[in-house]
Design an enzyme around this catalytic site. Structure first.
Site, PDB file in Angstrom:
ATOM      1  N   GLY A 123      -3.397  -1.204  -6.952  1.00 38.43           N
ATOM      2  CA  GLY A 123      -2.630  -2.037  -6.025  1.00 38.43           C
ATOM      3  C   GLY A 123      -2.776  -1.604  -4.580  1.00 38.43           C
TER       4      GLY A 123
ATOM      5  N   CYS B 176       9.591   0.098   3.281  1.00 38.04           N
ATOM      6  CA  CYS B 176       8.728   0.224   4.466  1.00 38.04           C
ATOM      7  C   CYS B 176       9.417  -0.160   5.757  1.00 38.04           C
ATOM      8  CB  CYS B 176       7.456  -0.588   4.279  1.00 38.04           C
ATOM      9  SG  CYS B 176       7.729  -2.319   3.857  1.00 38.04           S
TER      10      CYS B 176
ATOM     11  N   GLY C  29       2.729  -5.492   3.618  1.00 38.31           N
ATOM     12  CA  GLY C  29       3.981  -5.140   2.953  1.00 38.31           C
ATOM     13  C   GLY C  29       4.253  -5.950   1.705  1.00 38.31           C
TER      14      GLY C  29
ATOM     15  N   GLU D 242      14.728  -7.888   1.051  1.00 37.84           N
ATOM     16  CA  GLU D 242      14.444  -6.932   2.136  1.00 37.84           C
ATOM     17  C   GLU D 242      15.676  -6.617   2.971  1.00 37.84           C
ATOM     18  OE1 GLU D 242      11.395  -5.993   1.888  1.00 37.84           O
ATOM     19  OE2 GLU D 242      10.883  -4.906   3.720  1.00 37.84           O
TER      20      GLU D 242
ATOM     21  N   LYS E 181      18.021  -4.123   1.333  1.00 39.32           N
ATOM     22  CA  LYS E 181      17.522  -2.741   1.393  1.00 39.32           C
ATOM     23  C   LYS E 181      17.751  -2.130   2.763  1.00 39.32           C
ATOM     24  CE  LYS E 181      13.653  -3.911  -1.661  1.00 39.32           C
ATOM     25  NZ  LYS E 181      12.208  -4.168  -1.596  1.00 39.32           N
TER      26      LYS E 181
ATOM     27  N   HIS F  94       5.028  -2.914  10.990  1.00 37.93           N
ATOM     28  CA  HIS F  94       6.266  -3.683  11.123  1.00 37.93           C
ATOM     29  C   HIS F  94       6.853  -3.478  12.525  1.00 37.93           C
ATOM     30  CE1 HIS F  94       5.897  -4.556   7.011  1.00 37.93           C
ATOM     31  NE2 HIS F  94       6.848  -3.814   6.479  1.00 37.93           N
TER      32      HIS F  94
END
Lengths: 338, 338, 338, 338
Positions: C14, C146, C177, C199, C202, C230
């Site tokens: 991945g 992330c 991401g 997201e 989190k 980001h």
């Protein structure tokens, strides 16, 4: 009660299927009667089954239609097929056998000897092939691959006026040509992919069936970060000499059956030639006459072949759904669909 | 005190000038002694005069250097020129006359009969032309246009092993090739521009001087939404027949002076051939061996010419600043600069 | 024979798995001993199982490794997990139970009371939680989401020096991401997607566990057409007043255990503050110190909260694989892994 | 002979000027009588003076018009100004003094006490300010900054129904907002620019004049790789509590003068609320009702303020030329222009 011809859309949730819907919403002759797709969509409202991503908003009456399975019992005289080629073959045959006029955008039957591979401006006569089909009142009519259409439209006036012997074409193709989700953003942002599976073979063979003349064609196909609109850098060797003005004139004055018959989807001027050095460009010119124009520019001598030039056409309109609808209009006007 | 050769960078604030700085910061032989640019930058600290947009951060000692005007009184034995071609001609001559070895990336003197147009892997011998120049201890050496380099590197092993008679090339060129600010974002996002001023003429003539053999070349140049890395779809006609494996072998085993001499900027393997269908790609392969490798893929027969394939090279490294630095290294190693 | 610690990579094919490989290839302490992935890859050579899309070429010795299934019988003292969260939970537990130090990038165990949610510069002490785990010599250590990492790194010096009470953050997150193939190109070219599933939750909870102080956080997460990096527009309410220079000074002088211990992957300067109005930017600054720096700029008063500023960090390096490797280095240096 | 009101376009070759032309070509009330631009365009045919880059082809009769200088002797009752703010101030005053109704998109006079800063759906009454102007039959009416319009349209129903005390807004703005050539492609491909000069101040002050109520606003402005359409992540603190359904209802049922008066450019539904998690998106929704709709989505509670949501509007249509034309229509319908 409407007098329009009822039509079914096969593969209605996909990229081409959505374009069929968008272009048929206000069509003067056709009326969407049923939407068909694969099992995972069947039974759902279309608005829930499809990830609609066309620029035109989805009308409520379409969104509320229940998606049906691809069985020839659905309502409709014409079946527009945007089916994936992995399943299109037998489904289209079943629909044709059941009496539908199947207007297909899939590759499966394109090269069948009795199936017209049709660009109405180029080979309307090929419609006659339908009479050789064994489907009774049903039939299958196909349009070519999205990258073939722009090329062949640009070649047709050259074939008619000067003869074409060799064609070299390098494409820069849009993302929508790969369907949805299609190309990963990680593969194309700040990038070029110099390969599209099966594409070069189609471009090297389909034009021969459409134009009906022997031409040596070499294609190199690339994917670029463009949403819609295939750009093609083309070089040609002609049978007889021509002057720049003659070629441009041949393109600008090109008209054919769709224009004569004033088919609803036909562009008034099928080919637009730009004199600006840096035209045509996909974002600026793909939507000329609702996406049905083939744009050409940069005609200049080629040190190896005779001439080189750039061609642009909208791959999901002129090169797919719009082209297929124009095929259907031609069938209707010529009495093949009643 | 360093024993490195002091160098000046002309056009230091521009796109190529910045790349020169980035690549020379840790160079084992060269040391940046002066930065020169146009009047509007003169007298300012480099960090204020330049809009630094390289991926490597600008070191403080460079940022604090005062930008000088392009006069041959500045410190340096070598002058790397990334000057705009509108002003490069006379400035480079003045520097050469004053005893500098001018290593130029500009087009102005490329085709002068006594100026080497150099790709060290291809025509190192052309360095001898310098002896015909009238600049005393000074000289002018040029590298070709960014889109020419990848093409010629790919052709060289073919010329040597099989002979090349005709070349058709269609480019998909990166934005950095147009300098900064260069191409407007509104012109290239979701778009292709099928024209780059002057580019096709350069690609059709420069290879002849570099390779020293007569080849018919036809180029079509397009701009695409890629930051760095020119992709080229190429077709060639060879003088004698070749098998796929022979051609690939010729590319993979290609080595020349820069490798033999182990020049600091020389890639160990100047050509990388990919067997994957969809390679090479600019974002994935432009930085192989610090951007000095030319990547090739998709070798296959061509229905019109003999073979077609895809070439990728980094336009501001291999195709500009990196290539120029390799030229300077070759000059030093061969005793032209002492 | 190497003295390096052998490591296994779970989810090796991945996006995060590939980044683990890229960053571990030349690691001074760790050595890749096994690559594990899901069934469809098992038994294949890694080069065939993975669509390698990192900028660094895949070394042959890695490409030739046979992909194994995610069973704790594979070789390795440390297991770096880039597994999809749908399967990560139980697999990571099995590896921990078998004695592996599992360094996970997945969300599954992040909020477990006895699992460190670690950013070595911020809460190295949380490592002690490992002693409460029931895995014998094994353990699970996680790094945050992330988009959390950049935020928390920027907040830490503010928390320490001025106290932080409220944080409003709007993200513009990179495509990598979302993994591969992740976001369709048709969804993001010439577009913004104002939603990333899960997201915001989190970002609103993870910082509390990491920083160990109560802060009210509101997050709005957007996806933009950026490959890596980001960007976050942040506003904060502090507990006590501060001057611009004090805040910038707190960021610039910020150092912590990774710098003191000189961990191999630790950046010398974990936070870089830019004084330029238009910095930081993802393409220009994401790779500072190999992608481990958090870049900040545009500090200015906020009419509603106290201050606003922009933060940028590399989401797959600092925000994923690089952060996880730094965690492992911290564990080793502190004697948790021997 | 047409009974339409003749209009002049100032700054006709620029980005906003082109949009004025595109939107006025088929306008039922207005007719383009003259095109004015700076000296370098004066005397040329418009097609030669302008780099036309709108999606609609330039009609020949417009392309053949000769560009005039910005002197109030040109034909026209209304002057639509898309002038650069560096020159707009005095030119617009001269046109107003000469009796023109100047409908300006420039910032110069926006905050003048006697100049309406107008969004017809929001503060049509501010038109009355015109009566305080000293221009005789002439007048100046302005529309707000492109990023202000979407914000204020979304706030208006909240102000009316619940009261708004604080607004935090982070923008992701389109490239066309910077004009042409505007943002360099090298600055925005694979990138975000976290700064737009002067933009945050405009967003923090213009809404106060338009809405006429005191609100604390904090804006953070970013540029992203989108051609058209500004996306904004917004959080608001209301004066009184509200339920999700009430807020959505307030947006969906919002109508104002332009709808009541059925102004030609007015959208039937000025605000469109999407229930889909990942909507609105610029490429999919910017053209709703010809670009005049403000799209909203993702309404949800905010842990710090009361609510957060996403707003999208077309920056050069609703946010510039289209908004200005709607202003002119309102003036005509209310008898200010006869």
């Amino acid at each position: 009660m409407s007098n329009k011809i009822s039509v079914s859309i096969l593969g209605a949730t996909g990229s081409v299927g959505q374009k069929f819907i968008e272009l048929l919403i206000d069509h003067p002759w056709f009326e969407i009667a049923s939407l068909c797709a694969s099992e995972k969509s069947t039974g759902k409202k279309y608005s829930e089954a499809a990830n609609w991503f066309q620029p035109t908003p989805l009308p409520d009456y379409i969104g509320d239609m229940i998606v049906q399975s691809c069985e020839p019992s659905v309502k409709g005289r014409i079946a527009f097929s945007g089916l994936d080629s992995e399943v299109a073959g037998p489904i289209e045959e079943r629909f044709a056998s059941a009496g539908y006029a199947v207007i297909s955008n899939s590759k499966n039957h394109r090269m069948d000897f009795d199936v017209p591979l049709l660009i109405p401006e180029v080979n309307a006569k090929q419609l006659e092939l339908v009479r050789q089909q064994k489907f009774g009142s049903g039939m299958i009519v196909t349009n070519p691959n999205c990258s073939t259409v722009g090329l062949v439209m640009a070649l047709k006036p050259l074939v008619d006026n000067f003869g074409v012997e060799e064609v070299s074409v390098v494409t820069m193709q849009a993302l929508s040509g790969a369907g949805y989700p299609g190309v990963s953003s990680l593969d194309i942002l700040d990038n070029v992919i110099p390969f599209i599976s099966g594409e070069e073979a189609k471009m090297e063979t389909e034009p021969l069936k459409i134009l009906g003349v022997p031409i040596k064609i070499s294609a190199q196909c690339n994917r670029v970060a463009v949403v819609d609109g295939h750009t093609e850098s083309i070089a040609v060797k002609l049978s007889k000499s021509a002057r720049v003005e003659e070629i441009i004139e041949a393109w600008k004055t090109f008209r054919a059956e769709p224009q004569t018959l004033q088919l609803p989807t036909a562009p008034a001027h099928p080919i637009c030639y730009f004199k600006e050095d840096n035209f045509p460009q996909p974002r600026k010119h793909r939507m000329l006459e609702h996406g049905m124009v083939v744009s050409i520019g940069r005609l200049r001598p080629c040190p190896i072949m005779d001439w080189k030039f750039t061609v642009l056409s909208h791959n999901t309109i002129r090169g797919a759904a719009g082209g297929a609808i124009l095929n259907a209009e031609l069938l209707v006007k010529n009495g093949f669909i009643t």
